[in-house]
Design a protein around this motif. Sequence first.
Motif, short mmCIF file in Angstrom:
data_model
loop_
_atom_site.label_atom_id
_atom_site.label_comp_id
_atom_site.label_asym_id
_atom_site.label_seq_id
_atom_site.Cartn_x
_atom_site.Cartn_y
_atom_site.Cartn_z
N GLN A 227 -6.59 -16.07 7.40
CA GLN A 227 -7.42 -15.73 8.56
C GLN A 227 -6.77 -14.68 9.46
OE1 GLN A 227 -8.00 -19.91 9.60
NE2 GLN A 227 -10.21 -19.63 9.35
N THR A 228 -6.06 -13.77 8.80
CA THR A 228 -5.46 -12.69 9.60
C THR A 228 -5.69 -11.36 8.91
OG1 THR A 228 -3.41 -13.03 8.40
CG2 THR A 228 -3.54 -14.02 10.60
N GLY A 229 -5.55 -10.31 9.69
CA GLY A 229 -5.53 -8.96 9.12
C GLY A 229 -6.90 -8.37 8.90
N PHE A 230 -6.86 -7.13 8.42
CA PHE A 230 -8.08 -6.34 8.23
C PHE A 230 -8.90 -6.85 7.05
CE2 PHE A 230 -10.20 -2.99 5.89
CZ PHE A 230 -11.06 -2.52 6.87
N GLN A 231 -10.21 -6.88 7.21
CA GLN A 231 -11.11 -7.23 6.11
C GLN A 231 -12.34 -6.33 6.13
OE1 GLN A 231 -10.46 -9.29 3.75
NE2 GLN A 231 -8.72 -10.39 4.62
N TYR A 232 -12.89 -6.06 4.94
CA TYR A 232 -14.15 -5.29 4.87
C TYR A 232 -15.37 -6.19 5.01
CZ TYR A 232 -11.46 -1.31 3.16
OH TYR A 232 -10.57 -0.28 3.05
N GLY A 233 -15.15 -7.50 4.91
CA GLY A 233 -16.27 -8.44 5.04
C GLY A 233 -17.34 -8.15 4.01
N ASP A 234 -18.59 -8.33 4.43
CA ASP A 234 -19.72 -8.06 3.53
C ASP A 234 -20.17 -6.62 3.81
OD1 ASP A 234 -21.76 -8.42 1.72
OD2 ASP A 234 -23.09 -9.42 3.15
N TRP A 235 -19.37 -5.71 3.37
CA TRP A 235 -19.47 -4.28 3.68
C TRP A 235 -20.90 -3.74 3.60
CZ3 TRP A 235 -16.44 -1.01 6.02
CH2 TRP A 235 -16.55 0.36 5.80
N LEU A 236 -21.33 -3.09 4.67
CA LEU A 236 -22.66 -2.45 4.77
C LEU A 236 -23.84 -3.41 4.72
CD1 LEU A 236 -22.31 0.94 2.81
CD2 LEU A 236 -21.70 0.38 5.16
N ALA A 237 -23.58 -4.70 4.96
CA ALA A 237 -24.70 -5.65 4.99
C ALA A 237 -25.64 -5.28 6.14
CB ALA A 237 -24.18 -7.07 5.19
N GLY B 33 -2.06 5.41 1.19
CA GLY B 33 -0.86 4.85 1.81
C GLY B 33 -0.91 3.34 1.88
N ASP B 34 0.16 2.76 2.37
CA ASP B 34 0.27 1.30 2.38
C ASP B 34 -0.66 0.67 3.42
OD1 ASP B 34 2.15 1.31 0.43
OD2 ASP B 34 3.83 1.48 1.83
N GLN B 35 -1.34 -0.35 2.98
CA GLN B 35 -2.27 -1.09 3.82
C GLN B 35 -2.30 -2.49 3.26
OE1 GLN B 35 -5.77 1.40 3.50
NE2 GLN B 35 -6.66 0.45 5.30
N ASP B 36 -2.42 -3.49 4.10
CA ASP B 36 -2.47 -4.85 3.57
C ASP B 36 -3.72 -5.03 2.70
OD1 ASP B 36 -0.17 -5.98 4.64
OD2 ASP B 36 -1.11 -6.16 6.62
N GLY B 37 -3.59 -5.80 1.65
CA GLY B 37 -4.72 -6.05 0.74
C GLY B 37 -5.91 -6.67 1.47
N ALA B 38 -7.10 -6.46 0.94
CA ALA B 38 -8.31 -7.00 1.58
C ALA B 38 -9.16 -7.75 0.55
CB ALA B 38 -9.13 -5.87 2.19
N ALA B 39 -9.80 -8.81 1.01
CA ALA B 39 -10.60 -9.65 0.12
C ALA B 39 -11.75 -8.86 -0.50
CB ALA B 39 -11.19 -10.82 0.90
N ALA B 40 -12.14 -9.27 -1.68
CA ALA B 40 -13.21 -8.67 -2.48
C ALA B 40 -12.78 -7.30 -3.03
CB ALA B 40 -14.54 -8.55 -1.73
N TRP B 41 -11.97 -6.57 -2.29
CA TRP B 41 -11.46 -5.29 -2.80
C TRP B 41 -10.26 -5.59 -3.71
CZ3 TRP B 41 -15.36 -5.16 0.18
CH2 TRP B 41 -16.10 -4.00 0.34
N SER B 42 -9.21 -6.15 -3.11
CA SER B 42 -7.99 -6.40 -3.89
C SER B 42 -8.23 -7.44 -4.99
CB SER B 42 -6.87 -6.85 -2.96
OG SER B 42 -6.69 -5.89 -1.93
N ASP B 43 -9.26 -8.27 -4.84
CA ASP B 43 -9.56 -9.27 -5.87
C ASP B 43 -9.94 -8.64 -7.21
OD1 ASP B 43 -9.50 -12.13 -4.70
OD2 ASP B 43 -10.42 -10.92 -3.14
#
Length: 915
Positions: free
Chosen positions: A549-559, A495-505
Motif C-alpha cells: 500500500q505504498t508508492g506509485f501505481q497506475y491503477g486502472d489506467w484510463l478508466a 530510468g529507475d522507478q519502483d515497480g508498479a502493479a499490472a505493469w511489472s506483473d
Amino acid sequence: MKVTELKIEYRENPIGLDVVKPRFSWKLVSKEQNVLQEAYRIVVSKGGVDLWDTGINESSNSVLIQYEGPELAPLSLYEVKVEVWDNKGNQGLVQGTFETGLLGGTNFSAEWITHEFPEEETACPVFVKEFSVKKTIERVRVYATSLGVYEIKINGEKLGDTFFAPGWTSYKNRLQYQTYQADRILQEKNKIEITVGNGWYKGIFGFTCTPNHYGDRVAALAEIHITYTDGTSEIIKTDESWKVTTGSIRSSEIYMGETIDSCYKNEKLEEVVSTSYKMENIIAQESEPVRITEKLPAKELIITPKEEKVIDFGQNLTGFVEVKVKGKVGQRITIKHAEVLDKEGNFYPDTLRKAISVDQYVCNGEEQTFLPHFTFHGFRYISIEGLEDIQLENFTACVLHTEMEETGTFISSNPLVNQLQSNIQWSQRGNFLDIPSDCPQRDERLGWTGDAQVFAGTAAYNHNVALFFTKWLHDVASEQTEEFGVPHVVPNILGDQDGAAAWSDAAVIIPWVIYETYGDVRILEEQYESMKGWVEYITSKCGSNGLWQTGFQYGDWLALDKEESADRTGATDKYLVANAYYAYSTNILRKAAEVLNKAEDIKKYSELYQKVKKAFNEEYITATGRLVSETQTGCVLALYFDLAEEKYRNRILEALETNIANHKNHLSTGFVGTPYLCHALTENNLHDLAGTIFLKEDYPSWLYSVKKGATTIWERWNSILPNGDFDTSGMNSLNHYAYGSIGEWMYRRLAGINQLQPGYKKILIKPQFIKGITSIDATFNSVYGEIKSSWSCKDNVIKVAIEIPANTTAILYLPEKEQPIEIGSGIYQYEYETETRLEIEKFTFDTTLQEILNEPLAIELFNQYAPELMGHPMIEFAYQLSVSEVLANAPTESATLFKMVIDALNKSNNEVGAI
Ligand code: BGC
C-alpha cells in the motif's frame, strides 16, 4: 497419417541458432479420427554421422522435445530426422536441418568499428571494405550486428529482407547478432557496405525526445565466413582496414523520419576507429525479424479544405510508404504522416506529438523508387509536398512488423465485430515491431509492460508469439533489480522507478501465457527467477498487514469512472488493484513452481497466496460483503482473480450488475478491468450481459470506435468524441492494443476455444451464444495443429462444426446440451433444433433517423428508392426523430419504404457469417 512442420526452436530449418539444447516439434496430420502418437524416434546427425538417436520412444510428446546429444559445435549444419508411429498402425517421417551460429558473442573474431565524424553530422555512416575472392565458393555466411540499426550490402545488394537489425534489446545487457546466407552474392571483386542508423541506440527517443540513450556513436561488427569448394575457408571481418564514408541517407531517426538525397556523392573515405562492446553480451537473434509483411495500394487522393494533397491507404498501420517517381535533378519530395483527418477533412498529425515523421527524398532525374531504411511511422494518411502530378499507383504502404505466424481467425455474423477483430489484429501487427510497444506513431513507442501484459492472452490467439515474448522476457529479466523490481518499460530508457502493479506483473503473467499456449516449460525455467523476484519485491514493500500500500501505481489506467481524474488512474482504489495482482501473480508463481517441481516454493507460495487473499478480504471487503471500490474493475478483480471469499461473491456480483446498469449497460473500465470484464460476467452466469456490453455501439464501447471508422484499436474509449472532436489530453494514440484484450474473450467464450492442458494437448470447446451474433467461424493453429470451432444458430436450427488436431483430445460442450462429450482428433458436425433466436431487431420504428442514416446500406437503399428524400432540407431537422415520429407527418406510402429499409438493415446485421 503424415508428419509435417518439423520446427526447431519454433522455426523451420533455422540458421544462426545459438540454443545449446534445441527443441524439436512436429505435427501429425490424419484424416482418421482419434489419432494419437504412440511413439517417436529422433535422430540428429552431422555430415551423415549420427550424433543422437532417441531410439523408439513410446510417448505421445510431439512438442518441444529437447536435444540431449553431445555438445553442438558452432557454425555447423545438423540434420534432423523424426519418425512417428500412431495408434492406427501408421508411420510417418519428417526431416529438417538446423545450423548453429557462433554459439556466443565471444566467438566473434572481428573488431568493433566506428567513425570520428563531427557531432553535428546527421548522415548515416557507411563502413566499407573491398576484397577479392579467387577460389570457387561453396558457402558464405555473414554474422553481423551494430550499435544502432544496420543494413549490409554486398556488391550493391542488400543481405536478407529484414529491417531494424539487430532489433531492440536492453543493449546494456544484451545485443543480438544476425546470420545471413550470402552464397550467391560474391564475385571476384567485392564491395561490402554496412550502413548504420541511429535507431534506438543513439537516436532521439523517449518522452524527452533526446538522443544517446545507450551511446553517442554508432558502430558495426561483422564477419563474412567464406567456405571454398576445396575445403579451405576465409573470414573477412571488420577491423581497422575498413574505411568509412557517408552516403545518400542524410539523416534518419525513428521518430523524425528519413532524408535520402540521391544526388549526394561522397568519394571521401575516412579511416575507421576501433571501439568496444562487451562481447559476452552478444547473443544470436532470438525472435523472428521485422519484415515488410504486406503492401497496401493507395486508395484515394484527397485535396483537403486546406489544399493539402493527401493519400488515404484505408488502413491505419505501421510501416512506411514506397514512392516511385521520376523527378527533376534536385527535386525534393516530402512525405508527412497522420493517422486521421480531422472533422473538416484536413490532415491531422497531432496524435504523433513531437514525432514529426517526415520522409524526404531528393530526386536524381531518373526513375527511382524511394523507401526509408531506419524509420517507421504509424499512419493511414500521407500528405505529399514537392510533387505536382500525383498518381496513386506510385505510392504503396509497406506494412512492417515482427513476422510472426498467424495462428487465429475469427469471423462472425456481425460485420462490426469482424471489423473489431481486424482492428485488434492490426494493432497487434503495428505494435509488435521487435518489442511489444504501446503505440507506433508518437514520441513514445516504448515497451510498456502493462500494455503487453493485458494484451498477451489475445496476442497468443492471433499470432505465434512464443519467440517474440521469449526475447522480450529475457530483457525484462535482465533489467529487473532487487531494488526497483520490474521496470514499467522494457527496454528501460526511462530510468529507475519502483515497480508498479499490472505493469511489472508482466514478468509473471506473460511467461505463464506462453507456457499455457505452447506447452513451453523452458520459458518458466528461464524466467522463474524473474517471476519470483517480482513477487518477492512486492512482499518486501508490504506493510504489517501483509499488503502493498505504498508508492506509485497506475491503477486502472484510463478508466472512465473517474474521468475528471487528472492522474488518469481511474476510480478503483489503486492499492486494491495492486494487491489483487499481488495475489494473482503469487498464485501463478505457485503454479509455475508446481510445473518445475520446486517443492519448497510450492509450499511457500501457496501459503503466501492464502495470506494475501485473507488480507485482501480483511482490508477491501467489509464483513457484510461490500467492496471498498464498487467500480466495475474493483468487482471484476475480486471475482475473476478469485479473491473474494465465497460468502461475499454474490454481493460483489450484484454490485457489478448495479454498476453496469447505472452505466446503461456500458463499460467504464480502464487497462486493468477491460480484459476481464466480460470473462467475469460469463463465468458468473451473466454471459448475456457480457454480450450486451460487448455489442454496444454507442460510447463507450468497443464497437463505438468501429462505428467511428477506426481501423485499429484506440488508446482511449473517447479518443474521438461523438461530435468528431479529438481527445486533447496530449495522449491520444489511435493505435494502442490494450483495449483489444477483449479478443481473448471472443476466442474463449464466443468461439469456445480453450486449452485444458498446456499447448492445447487437451482442448475444451465450449461456444456460448450471445444475442446479436448468429454464427461464428474461428480457428486456432495450435502447436499440435489447427483447431476449428464454427457454429450457427438460425431458423431454429443449431449447427456446430468442430475440428480437433491429431495427437490431442477434447471435451466438447455443445450449445444448449447439458452433457459434455469427450472426443478425439477429427472433424465433427452436429445439427439440432432449438427455440433460441439470436437475431436482433436492431432497427425498429423507434430508431432515430440519424441512426438509420448512419448505415451506409440505408443510404444506398434510400438513394435507390427515394432519391428525392436524400437531398431534402427537412431531413436534417428530423435527425433526432424516430421513424414513427417522422412518419406522423409523411405521406402514407413512406411507411412501406421505411419498413423495407429497416428489414434490409436488420437482415444484413444478422447475416454475414456462414458455417
Ligand atoms: C502509454 C501507455 C502506458 C502508460 C502508462 C502511456 O503513455 O502509452 O499505454 O501503459 O503511459 O503510464
